[in-house]
Scaffold this motif. Structure first.
Motif, mmCIF file in Angstrom:
data_model
loop_
_atom_site.group_PDB
_atom_site.id
_atom_site.type_symbol
_atom_site.label_atom_id
_atom_site.label_comp_id
_atom_site.label_asym_id
_atom_site.label_seq_id
_atom_site.Cartn_x
_atom_site.Cartn_y
_atom_site.Cartn_z
ATOM 1 N N PHE A 18 105.881 -5.480 38.451
ATOM 2 C CA PHE A 18 105.149 -4.425 37.694
ATOM 3 C C PHE A 18 106.030 -3.694 37.045
ATOM 4 O O PHE A 18 107.270 -3.268 37.260
ATOM 5 N N GLN A 19 105.380 -2.995 36.161
ATOM 6 C CA GLN A 19 106.070 -1.809 35.419
ATOM 7 C C GLN A 19 105.000 -0.740 35.267
ATOM 8 O O GLN A 19 103.979 -0.877 34.950
ATOM 9 N N THR A 20 105.353 0.461 36.125
ATOM 10 C CA THR A 20 104.369 1.476 36.167
ATOM 11 C C THR A 20 104.015 2.113 34.927
ATOM 12 O O THR A 20 105.101 2.589 34.240
ATOM 13 N N VAL A 21 102.796 2.245 34.426
ATOM 14 C CA VAL A 21 102.479 3.146 33.405
ATOM 15 C C VAL A 21 101.932 4.353 33.743
ATOM 16 O O VAL A 21 100.321 4.145 33.857
ATOM 17 N N PRO A 70 86.405 7.854 31.536
ATOM 18 C CA PRO A 70 87.792 8.527 31.505
ATOM 19 C C PRO A 70 88.153 7.806 30.068
ATOM 20 O O PRO A 70 88.364 6.726 29.915
ATOM 21 N N GLN A 71 88.915 8.713 29.371
ATOM 22 C CA GLN A 71 89.528 8.387 28.046
ATOM 23 C C GLN A 71 90.921 8.589 28.358
ATOM 24 O O GLN A 71 91.552 9.375 28.917
ATOM 25 N N LEU A 72 91.925 7.618 28.047
ATOM 26 C CA LEU A 72 93.193 7.472 28.792
ATOM 27 C C LEU A 72 94.236 7.523 27.553
ATOM 28 O O LEU A 72 94.009 7.159 26.384
ATOM 29 N N SER A 73 95.585 8.086 27.898
ATOM 30 C CA SER A 73 96.170 8.249 26.961
ATOM 31 C C SER A 73 97.894 8.534 27.764
ATOM 32 O O SER A 73 97.800 8.916 28.922
ATOM 33 N N LEU A 74 98.894 8.143 27.042
ATOM 34 C CA LEU A 74 100.023 8.366 27.454
ATOM 35 C C LEU A 74 100.263 9.824 27.716
ATOM 36 O O LEU A 74 100.113 10.656 26.838
ATOM 37 N N PRO A 75 101.148 10.415 28.801
ATOM 38 C CA PRO A 75 101.474 11.634 28.702
ATOM 39 C C PRO A 75 102.483 12.139 27.726
ATOM 40 O O PRO A 75 103.041 11.528 27.170
ATOM 41 N N THR A 76 102.361 13.571 27.382
ATOM 42 C CA THR A 76 103.348 13.995 26.259
ATOM 43 C C THR A 76 104.601 13.833 26.571
ATOM 44 O O THR A 76 105.680 13.780 25.777
ATOM 45 N N ARG A 77 105.164 13.666 28.033
ATOM 46 C CA ARG A 77 106.539 13.675 28.118
ATOM 47 C C ARG A 77 106.903 12.223 27.757
ATOM 48 O O ARG A 77 108.319 11.680 27.468
ATOM 49 N N VAL A 78 106.221 11.075 27.582
ATOM 50 C CA VAL A 78 106.428 9.749 27.313
ATOM 51 C C VAL A 78 106.009 9.803 25.691
ATOM 52 O O VAL A 78 106.795 9.228 24.991
ATOM 53 N N ASP A 79 104.982 10.308 25.108
ATOM 54 C CA ASP A 79 104.516 10.430 23.830
ATOM 55 C C ASP A 79 104.274 11.780 23.366
ATOM 56 O O ASP A 79 103.203 12.152 23.402
ATOM 57 N N PRO A 80 105.429 12.211 22.912
ATOM 58 C CA PRO A 80 105.474 13.816 22.567
ATOM 59 C C PRO A 80 104.703 14.005 21.062
ATOM 60 O O PRO A 80 104.805 15.109 20.490
ATOM 61 N N ALA A 137 108.780 1.460 24.621
ATOM 62 C CA ALA A 137 109.614 2.701 24.580
ATOM 63 C C ALA A 137 110.798 2.515 25.756
ATOM 64 O O ALA A 137 111.390 3.188 25.865
ATOM 65 N N LYS A 138 110.374 1.603 26.953
ATOM 66 C CA LYS A 138 111.206 1.344 27.900
ATOM 67 C C LYS A 138 111.344 -0.018 28.346
ATOM 68 O O LYS A 138 110.877 -0.538 29.150
ATOM 69 N N PRO A 139 111.954 -0.891 27.334
ATOM 70 C CA PRO A 139 111.669 -2.403 27.443
ATOM 71 C C PRO A 139 112.610 -2.955 28.611
ATOM 72 O O PRO A 139 113.690 -2.323 28.930
ATOM 73 N N VAL A 140 112.063 -4.057 29.150
ATOM 74 C CA VAL A 140 112.975 -4.708 30.055
ATOM 75 C C VAL A 140 114.096 -5.576 29.233
ATOM 76 O O VAL A 140 115.211 -5.405 29.859
ATOM 77 N N PHE A 141 113.712 -6.280 28.333
ATOM 78 C CA PHE A 141 114.789 -6.691 27.508
ATOM 79 C C PHE A 141 114.844 -6.032 26.087
ATOM 80 O O PHE A 141 114.065 -5.512 25.738
ATOM 81 N N ALA A 142 116.178 -5.754 26.042
ATOM 82 C CA ALA A 142 116.549 -4.863 24.693
ATOM 83 C C ALA A 142 115.629 -5.623 23.372
ATOM 84 O O ALA A 142 115.692 -6.657 23.386
ATOM 85 N N LEU A 143 115.213 -4.783 22.682
ATOM 86 C CA LEU A 143 114.345 -5.026 21.488
ATOM 87 C C LEU A 143 115.146 -5.924 20.581
ATOM 88 O O LEU A 143 114.652 -6.750 19.806
ATOM 89 N N ASP A 144 116.623 -5.593 20.529
ATOM 90 C CA ASP A 144 117.333 -6.352 19.486
ATOM 91 C C ASP A 144 118.067 -7.834 20.333
ATOM 92 O O ASP A 144 118.320 -8.497 19.576
ATOM 93 N N LYS A 145 117.448 -7.643 21.562
ATOM 94 C CA LYS A 145 117.736 -9.056 22.092
ATOM 95 C C LYS A 145 116.385 -9.859 22.458
ATOM 96 O O LYS A 145 116.155 -11.230 22.819
ATOM 97 N N THR A 146 115.363 -9.098 21.738
ATOM 98 C CA THR A 146 114.038 -9.860 21.918
ATOM 99 C C THR A 146 113.651 -10.651 20.683
ATOM 100 O O THR A 146 113.630 -10.139 19.647
ATOM 101 N N VAL A 147 113.571 -11.787 20.798
ATOM 102 C CA VAL A 147 113.621 -12.794 19.699
ATOM 103 C C VAL A 147 112.271 -12.880 19.098
ATOM 104 O O VAL A 147 112.333 -13.013 17.742
ATOM 105 N N ALA A 148 111.061 -12.789 19.636
ATOM 106 C CA ALA A 148 109.795 -12.782 18.987
ATOM 107 C C ALA A 148 108.743 -12.380 20.038
ATOM 108 O O ALA A 148 109.153 -12.420 21.199
ATOM 109 N N ASP A 149 107.775 -11.803 19.645
ATOM 110 C CA ASP A 149 106.811 -11.515 20.418
ATOM 111 C C ASP A 149 105.409 -12.197 19.832
ATOM 112 O O ASP A 149 105.002 -12.251 18.694
#
Length: 565
Positions: free
Chosen positions: A93-96, A239-249, A398-410
């Motif tokens: 898991f990755q907690t969001v 409820p309408q959900l959004s990321l907290p401002t500390r994550v998305d300012p 914003a907090k990738p497990v694999f670095a984005l420059d090491k991510t080949v494709a999505d």
């Protein structure tokens, strides 16, 4: 908690039943696919996955509910059974974190004051409204109203609806989609194909950036928006959900909403204007914003809560370059349950996104049982909060497990139609990257081709989780099942797609169908498996096409670091 839930879900899966090889559903693909399928890719498993995930036991897979606990625990159970590893540094898991904003006054009205008269507009009937700020009270009083055309500031298209107008503290009314769609001019934006400037997410973000107090988007037609107004009504429940401002300012609107075409017509008439005439003018170069000599007032009372939802991540570890990853993704969340409805109250989401989840599970099983492990890691990413604005994937990027420059494709799969075999596969937003060339090669071996989406005006490329990867620069593709069917051709495929959007999309009618023909979607699964195997080879780095708007971000990401000093 999760262990106990897992036990419950095994029982739940057995209770709803599974599809065996000799059942009618499996037999529906008896016209065996001409494509050789990996042993793990089969109709019985696919049907069991989808039937279970879309059952009432999962409560519509709403984040922050018991339905989330049951869904995510069941998914992890499947990955464990297949032999995959946790995908987040030893965790599944990755907690969001998310703010939950619940409207407490559903009888809220938007009041427009013009020419000495107050005109009210009712919630759900005339408009939808919410705040994008996690505040218990939003009290907008007599905010000047400006018609801002399409609400677009696009330097690359030499178009700026905000030019020479100050919208700070004002209420802006904008049109859905973009000027290219309205004009039909292929040289204006991308003509009929929606650009990101046509998306509601962009319009709200741009209005907030410019300092507006409120932004209302006019749902001019189902074609322009890509869905009926009822989708907005259904999505606004709970409820309408959004990321907290500390994550998305980034700036957020105090008031964000939609107007029906009829409501906009009445609103403009109250201010002495013809809406349709101004809307037509807004799609032409030289349009200038129009102050309506009116003010807007609305009061929102909200309950502010906080939830933690979870991305689910599983992986097959690479044998040579385990720090490089190919990402397959499909969101697990849906809209939950609405007790106020008569009849079926669960938003089952069998197509959206039970089909995508089922395909990812099939792919994971196939990769986990390869005789030779992939050279790179293959990450199976099931984000949360897609239905709330792609929030789970936004958090991961914003907090990738694999670095984005090491991510080949999505590669993302979302709401795949199960309508039989097709001569093609659809690539939504076609014309972006070399991933399409690679997929075309795989399909050629199957005797099939790539087709662009039939409704580019709907902007589906900007409506699924891969878009967060694309914005960050990672080559990202959204493939879907083809509509040029072996039985009935394009007419039959397009009719089926239109019927789903009109009658099942984001409604409780999106339920599992025991009569589905899996032959086509299994061929699609095999095609993406073959594509993933190619991408998992060390040294393969697909690139954005030269005219893709996402190319610059990738080039900056991959640029070698300059030596110190």
């Amino acid at each position: 908690m999760r262990a106990a839930t897992s036990v419950f879900l095994v029982a739940a899966a057995l209770a709803v039943g599974t599809v065996q090889a000799g059942s009618p559903s499996a037999a529906s693909s008896a016209a065996a696919p001409s494509v050789a399928l990996a042993p793990q890719i089969n109709a019985a498993d696919f049907a069991m996955f989808d039937k279970t995930l879309s059952s009432d036991a999962f409560g519509g897979r709403k984040p922050g509910t018991v339905g989330e606990q049951r869904t995510t625990a069941w998914l992890v159970d499947q990955f464990k059974r297949m032999g995959l590893q946790p995908g987040n540094h030893g965790s599944w898991f990755q907690t969001v974190p998310a703010d939950a904003i619940t409207l407490l006054n559903p009888d809220v009205q938007l009041h427009i004051t013009a020419q000495g008269k107050d005109t009210p507009f009712a919630y759900r009937t005339d408009m939808m409204v919410q705040t994008l700020q996690a505040k218990p009270l939003i009290d907008l009083k007599h905010s000047p109203v400006v018609f801002l055309g399409y609400g677009v500031d696009a330097p690359n298209w030499q178009w700026n609806d905000y030019k020479d107008v100050d919208v700070k503290g004002k209420t802006v009314i904008v049109l859905v989609n973009d000027p290219g769609f309205a004009s039909g001019d292929p040289k204006l934006f991308q003509g009929r194909a929606m650009t990101y400037y046509g998306r509601w997410t962009y319009k709200y973000a741009e209005a907030a950036l410019k300092g507006a107090a409120a932004c209302f988007i006019v749902h001019t037609s189902d074609a322009a928006a890509g869905y009926p107004f009822s989708v907005l009504q259904n999505s606004g429940n709970g409820p309408q959900l959004s990321l907290p401002t500390r994550v998305d300012p980034s700036p957020r609107l105090p008031v964000a909403g939609w107007l029906t075409h009829d409501a906009a017509t009445r609103l403009f008439a109250a201010a002495g204007f013809d809406f349709d005439q101004l809307a037509a003018a807004a799609g032409k170069r030289g349009f200038k914003p129009v102050p309506l000599n009116a003010t807007a007032s609305v009061t929102l009372h909200d309950k502010i809560g906080h939830i933690q939802s979870h991305n689910v991540l599983a992986m097959v570890k690479g044998s040579r370059k385990s720090d490089e990853a190919v990402v397959f993704m499909a969101h697990w969340d849906h809209l939950g349950t609405d007790p106020s409805l008569k009849g079926h109250q669960v938003y089952s989401g069998a197509i959206d996104n039970g089909t995508g989840l089922s395909m990812l599970l099939e792919l994971a099983d196939a990769f986990a049982h390869q005789k030779t492990p992939p050279q790179r890691s293959v990450l199976f990413f099931m984000p949360t909060l897609e239905e709330s604005g792609l929030l789970g994937s936004q958090y991961y990027v914003a907090k990738p497990v694999f670095a984005l420059d090491k991510t080949v494709a999505d590669i993302a799969v979302d709401a795949l139609p199960i309508i039989g075999r097709a001569h093609d596969m659809t690539v939504i937003g076609k014309g972006q990257s070399q991933l399409e060339d690679m997929l075309a090669g795989v399909l050629k071996s199957q005797g099939r081709v790539i087709s662009p989406e039939t409704t580019p005006e709907n902007g589906f490329y900007f409506r699924s989780d891969h878009f967060n990867f694309a914005k960050a620069g990672v080559p990202a593709m959204l493939p879907s099942s083809g509509l040029d069917l072996l039985d009935g051709g394009k007419a039959a495929g397009e009719k089926a797609a239109e019927d789903y959007t009109a009658h099942r999309y984001h409604t409780p009618n999106d339920v599992f169908d025991p009569g589905w023909d899996y032959s086509g979607i299994l061929e699609d699964t095999q095609a993406l498996y073959d594509l993933g195997r190619k991408l998992s080879h060390v040294g393969v780095w697909p690139q954005w096409y030269g005219d893709s708007p996402f190319r610059d971000a990738r080039e900056k990401m991959m640029a070698p670091a300059k030596p110190a000093g």
